[in-house]
Write a protein that holds these residues in place. Sequence first.
Motif, mmCIF file in Angstrom:
data_model
loop_
_atom_site.group_PDB
_atom_site.id
_atom_site.type_symbol
_atom_site.label_atom_id
_atom_site.label_comp_id
_atom_site.label_asym_id
_atom_site.label_seq_id
_atom_site.Cartn_x
_atom_site.Cartn_y
_atom_site.Cartn_z
ATOM 1 N N SER A 1 23.530 -18.168 71.822
ATOM 2 C CA SER A 1 22.731 -18.866 72.821
ATOM 3 C C SER A 1 21.253 -18.840 72.458
ATOM 4 N N VAL A 2 20.492 -19.775 73.021
ATOM 5 C CA VAL A 2 19.052 -19.827 72.766
ATOM 6 C C VAL A 2 18.313 -18.680 73.449
ATOM 7 N N VAL A 3 18.980 -17.992 74.378
ATOM 8 C CA VAL A 3 18.398 -16.831 75.054
ATOM 9 C C VAL A 3 19.436 -15.711 75.083
ATOM 10 N N SER A 4 18.970 -14.522 75.320
ATOM 11 C CA SER A 4 19.866 -13.382 75.440
ATOM 12 C C SER A 4 20.420 -13.323 76.850
ATOM 13 N N ASP A 5 21.743 -13.311 76.981
ATOM 14 C CA ASP A 5 22.397 -13.328 78.298
ATOM 15 C C ASP A 5 22.869 -11.929 78.667
ATOM 16 N N LYS A 6 22.476 -11.460 79.845
ATOM 17 C CA LYS A 6 22.934 -10.164 80.334
ATOM 18 C C LYS A 6 23.660 -10.304 81.671
ATOM 19 N N ARG A 7 23.967 -11.546 82.032
ATOM 20 C CA ARG A 7 24.524 -11.766 83.366
ATOM 21 C C ARG A 7 25.935 -12.325 83.349
ATOM 22 N N TYR A 8 26.162 -13.366 82.562
ATOM 23 C CA TYR A 8 27.406 -14.117 82.694
ATOM 24 C C TYR A 8 28.485 -13.698 81.706
ATOM 25 N N CYS A 9 28.196 -13.753 80.430
ATOM 26 C CA CYS A 9 29.216 -13.568 79.394
ATOM 27 C C CYS A 9 28.776 -12.465 78.448
ATOM 28 N N THR A 10 28.891 -11.239 78.899
ATOM 29 C CA THR A 10 28.483 -10.121 78.075
ATOM 30 C C THR A 10 29.500 -9.870 76.974
ATOM 31 N N LYS A 11 29.113 -9.091 76.003
ATOM 32 C CA LYS A 11 29.964 -8.838 74.849
ATOM 33 C C LYS A 11 31.314 -8.292 75.292
ATOM 34 N N GLY A 12 32.379 -8.846 74.711
ATOM 35 C CA GLY A 12 33.730 -8.451 75.058
ATOM 36 C C GLY A 12 34.377 -9.352 76.074
ATOM 37 N N LYS A 13 33.575 -10.300 76.659
ATOM 38 C CA LYS A 13 34.114 -11.214 77.657
ATOM 39 C C LYS A 13 33.993 -12.664 77.221
ATOM 40 N N SER A 14 33.671 -12.912 75.969
ATOM 41 C CA SER A 14 33.377 -14.266 75.507
ATOM 42 C C SER A 14 34.576 -15.188 75.538
ATOM 43 N N GLN A 15 35.787 -14.656 75.555
ATOM 44 C CA GLN A 15 36.973 -15.494 75.557
ATOM 45 C C GLN A 15 37.563 -15.665 76.968
ATOM 46 N N VAL A 16 36.899 -15.089 77.961
ATOM 47 C CA VAL A 16 37.470 -15.088 79.310
ATOM 48 C C VAL A 16 37.232 -16.435 79.987
ATOM 49 N N ALA B 1 23.292 -32.947 77.708
ATOM 50 C CA ALA B 1 23.572 -31.919 76.706
ATOM 51 C C ALA B 1 22.896 -30.607 77.088
ATOM 52 N N VAL B 2 21.665 -30.672 77.601
ATOM 53 C CA VAL B 2 20.976 -29.469 78.048
ATOM 54 C C VAL B 2 21.696 -28.853 79.251
ATOM 55 N N MET B 3 22.105 -29.700 80.198
ATOM 56 C CA MET B 3 22.797 -29.203 81.386
ATOM 57 C C MET B 3 24.149 -28.588 81.029
ATOM 58 N N SER B 4 24.672 -28.919 79.849
ATOM 59 C CA SER B 4 25.983 -28.449 79.432
ATOM 60 C C SER B 4 25.921 -27.289 78.454
ATOM 61 N N SER B 5 24.725 -26.825 78.123
ATOM 62 C CA SER B 5 24.551 -25.757 77.138
ATOM 63 C C SER B 5 24.442 -24.405 77.833
ATOM 64 N N TYR B 6 25.077 -23.424 77.265
ATOM 65 C CA TYR B 6 25.067 -22.073 77.810
ATOM 66 C C TYR B 6 23.693 -21.413 77.588
ATOM 67 N N PRO B 7 23.135 -20.686 78.575
ATOM 68 C CA PRO B 7 23.712 -20.378 79.882
ATOM 69 C C PRO B 7 23.253 -21.304 81.004
ATOM 70 N N VAL B 8 22.647 -22.465 80.683
ATOM 71 C CA VAL B 8 22.338 -23.440 81.730
ATOM 72 C C VAL B 8 23.647 -23.834 82.420
ATOM 73 N N HIS B 9 24.674 -24.116 81.616
ATOM 74 C CA HIS B 9 26.047 -24.233 82.111
ATOM 75 C C HIS B 9 26.725 -22.896 81.852
ATOM 76 N N ASN B 10 27.230 -22.284 82.893
ATOM 77 C CA ASN B 10 27.774 -20.933 82.814
ATOM 78 C C ASN B 10 29.020 -20.825 83.697
ATOM 79 N N PRO B 11 29.664 -19.669 83.762
ATOM 80 C CA PRO B 11 30.893 -19.562 84.549
ATOM 81 C C PRO B 11 30.730 -19.869 86.033
ATOM 82 N N HIS B 12 29.495 -19.857 86.559
ATOM 83 C CA HIS B 12 29.276 -20.167 87.969
ATOM 84 C C HIS B 12 28.956 -21.635 88.212
ATOM 85 N N THR B 13 28.818 -22.434 87.169
ATOM 86 C CA THR B 13 28.441 -23.841 87.337
ATOM 87 C C THR B 13 29.620 -24.634 87.881
ATOM 88 N N ALA B 14 29.524 -25.035 89.130
ATOM 89 C CA ALA B 14 30.618 -25.762 89.788
ATOM 90 C C ALA B 14 30.571 -27.255 89.483
#
Length: 270
Positions: A252-267, A211-224
Amino acid sequence: LTQSLDGSVLHGSNMDQEPMAARNLTLHVRAVDGHGELMFEGVDWYTLLSTGVSRAVRKGLASVQENWRHSQPRPLADVLADIEGGAISQMLLFRRFFTAAHAATLAGNLLTFDDFVQNVTYSRLAAPFYIVAGGARQGQGVVIARNLTGAVGITRLDRPMENSSSDFFLCQCNTDRWLPDDPADPRRTAAETLLRRLGSQEGTTQLGLFAVMSSYPVHNPHTAYTAMMSAGTGEFHAYIREAVCPVDPDASVVSDKRYCTKGKSQVLYT
């Protein structure tokens, strides 16, 4: 790495890497000897290039992964000279030891987790990286920050850092453990926060850790892919992951500035 109250060590590992097409090259590997006996099990796409793996497990010995470590660029001539001088590819480091351990076992000479740690700490490299390894016994867990000839930092599961004495885990991404997370890459902070919220009973189960490995941003758009491992039981599970942003990244439990910034959450990244 997590350690339960009974001393069992679990190992969860995400591979965050581009390009996205790497998912199509990812292989679940079972390395066997000439008699069909299993030497180790792993997952990677580097297997196609080097026959090695960056995530693997050998039952009774160790579960392992490598993470890229930031460093200054090196002149190509220096890298080639290191290779000619015997430096080993990071993709072959684990394979070499697990293969040697298998041969030693057949000869009646069991290699230990400490033998593994000693070997991978001082093997000569052409580029620095992190090694994360879990063993089959209580307290056998380690994060090693490697340079080219040794370690610049080692943290053990049975010796938590002073500011986290109650932790039952070690989390490592691509930042030295004695430094705070880069605000642009808070994955380690996210994993640590989630594990503390789950607690030592739930966070040390396969389901809790996954569950931790699957939670954002631990799991993110780059997680292969995600690998779940246990040196104690020999379990190894690997899953290709979808590249997707959460509906509400701000939750998210942290503030993300790398993967899914505002306006890209549905991408969806495909």
